[in-house]
Design an enzyme around this catalytic site. Sequence first.
Site, PDB file in Angstrom:
ATOM      1  N   GLU A  87      -5.139  -4.772  25.488  1.00  0.00           N
ATOM      2  CA  GLU A  87      -6.191  -5.627  26.063  1.00  0.00           C
ATOM      3  C   GLU A  87      -6.986  -6.316  24.938  1.00  0.00           C
ATOM      4  O   GLU A  87      -7.206  -7.521  24.955  1.00  0.00           O
ATOM      5  CB  GLU A  87      -7.114  -4.771  26.939  1.00  0.00           C
ATOM      6  CG  GLU A  87      -8.363  -5.464  27.453  1.00  0.00           C
ATOM      7  CD  GLU A  87      -9.616  -4.665  27.205  1.00  0.00           C
ATOM      8  OE1 GLU A  87     -10.452  -5.119  26.394  1.00  0.00           O
ATOM      9  OE2 GLU A  87      -9.772  -3.560  27.795  1.00  0.00           O
ATOM     10  N   HIS A  88      -7.403  -5.525  23.932  1.00  0.00           N
ATOM     11  CA  HIS A  88      -8.119  -6.115  22.793  1.00  0.00           C
ATOM     12  C   HIS A  88      -7.265  -7.186  22.108  1.00  0.00           C
ATOM     13  O   HIS A  88      -7.740  -8.263  21.790  1.00  0.00           O
ATOM     14  CB  HIS A  88      -8.441  -5.034  21.750  1.00  0.00           C
ATOM     15  CG  HIS A  88      -9.744  -4.346  21.978  1.00  0.00           C
ATOM     16  ND1 HIS A  88     -10.731  -4.301  21.031  1.00  0.00           N
ATOM     17  CD2 HIS A  88     -10.227  -3.674  23.055  1.00  0.00           C
ATOM     18  CE1 HIS A  88     -11.766  -3.620  21.500  1.00  0.00           C
ATOM     19  NE2 HIS A  88     -11.487  -3.223  22.718  1.00  0.00           N
TER      20      HIS A  88
END
Lengths: 425, 431
Positions: free
Chosen positions: B71-72
């Site tokens: 996600e990051h």
Amino acid sequence: MNRVFSRTTLGNGVNVYTYRTGKFKTNMVKVFLHNPLTRDLVTRTALVPAVLKRGCLGFETSREISRHLDGLYGARLDAGVFKLGDSHVIQVGIEVVNPRFVRESEDLTERAIEFLSRIVFQPVTEGGAFKREYVAQEKDVLSREIAAVINEKSRYALIRCVQEMFRGDPFGMHELGFSDDIPLIDGAGLFQVYERTIEESPIEVCVVGDVDEDSAVRMVEQSFGTAPRRGSRVRQTVRAHATPEPRLVVEHQDVSQAKLCLGFAVDMSGPDALYRAMFYDGILGGFVHSKLFTNVREKAGLAYYASSLLNPVKGFLVVTSGIDASKYEEALGIIMRQAEDIKDGNVSESEMDFTRKALVNRVLSWEDSAASKIASFVEMLAMGCVQGLEERIRAIERVSRDEVIEAAQGVKLDTIYFLRDHGDA
Amino acid sequence: MKGRVVGHTGLEEETHVARLDNGLPVYVLPKPGYNKKYATFAVKYGSIDSRFRPPGSGVIEVPAGIAHFLEHKLFEQKKGNIFDDFAELGASANAYTTYTTTTYLFSTTDNFYECLRILLRFVQEPYFTDEEVAKEKSVIEQEIRMYEDMPEVRVGSNLMRALYHDHPVRVDVVGTVDSIRRITKEMLYTCYDTFYRPENMAVLVVGDVDPGRVFDEVAAATEFGGRRGGGDVERLFPDEPAHVKEERIVQDMVVAAPLLEIGFKDTADAASGTALLRREVATKVLLEAMFGKGSDIYTRLYEMGLIDEKFGAAYESELEFAASFVGGESKDPDRLHDLVMEHIEKTKMSGLEEAAVERARRKLMGEFVFLFNSPERMAYRFNSYLFKGIDPFSYAEALGGLTADDVLTRLREHLDRSRHAVSIIRPKGNQ
């Protein structure tokens, strides 16, 4: 679009502000009572709303109150305090569903306002004092809450930074007050503080929802208009000013991540100072496109968070970040360089543009929540500049790059607060 | 493109739904009069999906925390950070990962369709390099360190370790400092290719928008590089025993007063979304009736000084696991634990008062209405329900159809002493 809250001043000086809108599923009513923020009053002012929510005429116990709220389809009652400049504001509010959405024919809003007024004006008393049992229990809860400030480290570091920055200024006090005061408080003395608050403090009542404004005022008047009051003690906020040399405060605790907070005084004098300060904050650390997030997190990988927070009423800004203790020098250097950069005119057109859009987005978004709408309105009232949405957007759009750089000259570092583990200093 | 309209007349809300040819479902929840437009692009892929078999492949096991790491990393594109693309349009973007989902989102009051295109595009364009992966490790390590200092996070995460033996839900969503250090860019691509597929994702928009245009925009911008279908990934979970792993976990931290959380492990055998919802609603009514602010025990504990207003109960319900949580701050967590358990046993004998069930039902009904004030909370709820196969609007009906017997049955089968554990945070002596 430029509509603001309509104001009605009741005979006894209570100001009622109403805003009708059909877009929410609920109606919200909030009462604000402004006490002066002083060393003498702070703890007792904090205790008043806690005791008020314990019982009132007709609903004398917490259980009766909770059951009444459940019966109003989970209406939400909240009571507490916050600092607004040098005022210590008691806030008591209720939010209730519009009966139409629960197929209820009764006027839940009228019942909610009536109930709220009982909480504010008709607390349970015994012999001219608050009920002893409730005061004792809430004193205990308050002292636990004050002690619990230490639990959340990012919040704790922010509170400590503000405390250090405003030592000798009432604003340095925590809104919950001091645990040392608590044993000295009794039901009678507390009741006097409460009575004086009702009689002398400026009172605002805000109503937002699908309620006809005239009938909202009538409902509020019925329950709030009868309280006897003599005048209002208004408190002028003394704005923050930086000490000549920044001060470093280091505190050690058993923490896994160190917290670095920097307190800056922000000059809020002059027209449009608010909007210039909002730009400064936005360019420095208010958003993910800001200098702090970009340089501390994205470029240097030093922190998960690094941001800034402006308090326009008191006139200061705090930068907060969570870092590895060994990276103190590096992080401080990068943060200070960002602040210096703005001062030196190192602000790009795209930074101006992104921040302008983000600020417009922010004020527009406030319109979508009754709570944010009321909070931003109350803040404008405190600063003496109530503006409608369009006016605010125009003011944001007017701010130029030169004005931001000029405003940056009035931003001065005052306090560096560092919370870290017991390792080498 | 026109979608199907599902309405809820009583609430004056509706959802427009379309499923694109590639299998991607799109939902639009109009909010007339709202300035803010809120869009999410969600993946049914969370931290517990750490062992799986992609179609036609062998079993793959990846380090804990990889869904969140991914996600990051998706925010980092070849040309740089995607945050600036949104900022240029006056929007703000964010993302969050849970045990079961990853959600990318933005919020804006202007340039909505341009923002939507950026959201759709960046989630479909992974770009991972060794260098960027290494740098992200230090950022996420700071995130993990931050949670390590948060007592309210610790008390919950320790409880999951006590409740579960082997299930991946016992590890925090972010993983551990050790587990994230093992993550490589190759692993990220494997996870991405396995789970980021149209049939395993959903687009949802809340705001004052034109549903037809949203469907057209999404259809035009979700090629997924031709990836679609090809069979379902098999998610592999260990056989988790019904009993708990440890009855009690205690950790010392720098806190003012102890924290207590009691957990009850639920069986994970819900057959369908409807069954899952029925169980969830019955459990929530049960917890509210038993521990809500209107309950007798709440007042008693408060007046004894054993709890404060933050005391409460919650139920977390997923297809793969479910549990109830009761607790808060307390000067005497052991005594509070005893009294809660005693209350449960007594209520099992006496049964629940009809009035308490009714009160709880009414309160939850109100809470459901409150939800529709906030685009963010609506989106959160809809995403979470839709991936579980639950129609979010059916919540009100499920609540209405519930009987006191359903609630009592839940009490007897779920709040079981043999399936409970406690987690306590104790103040560290001498700071």
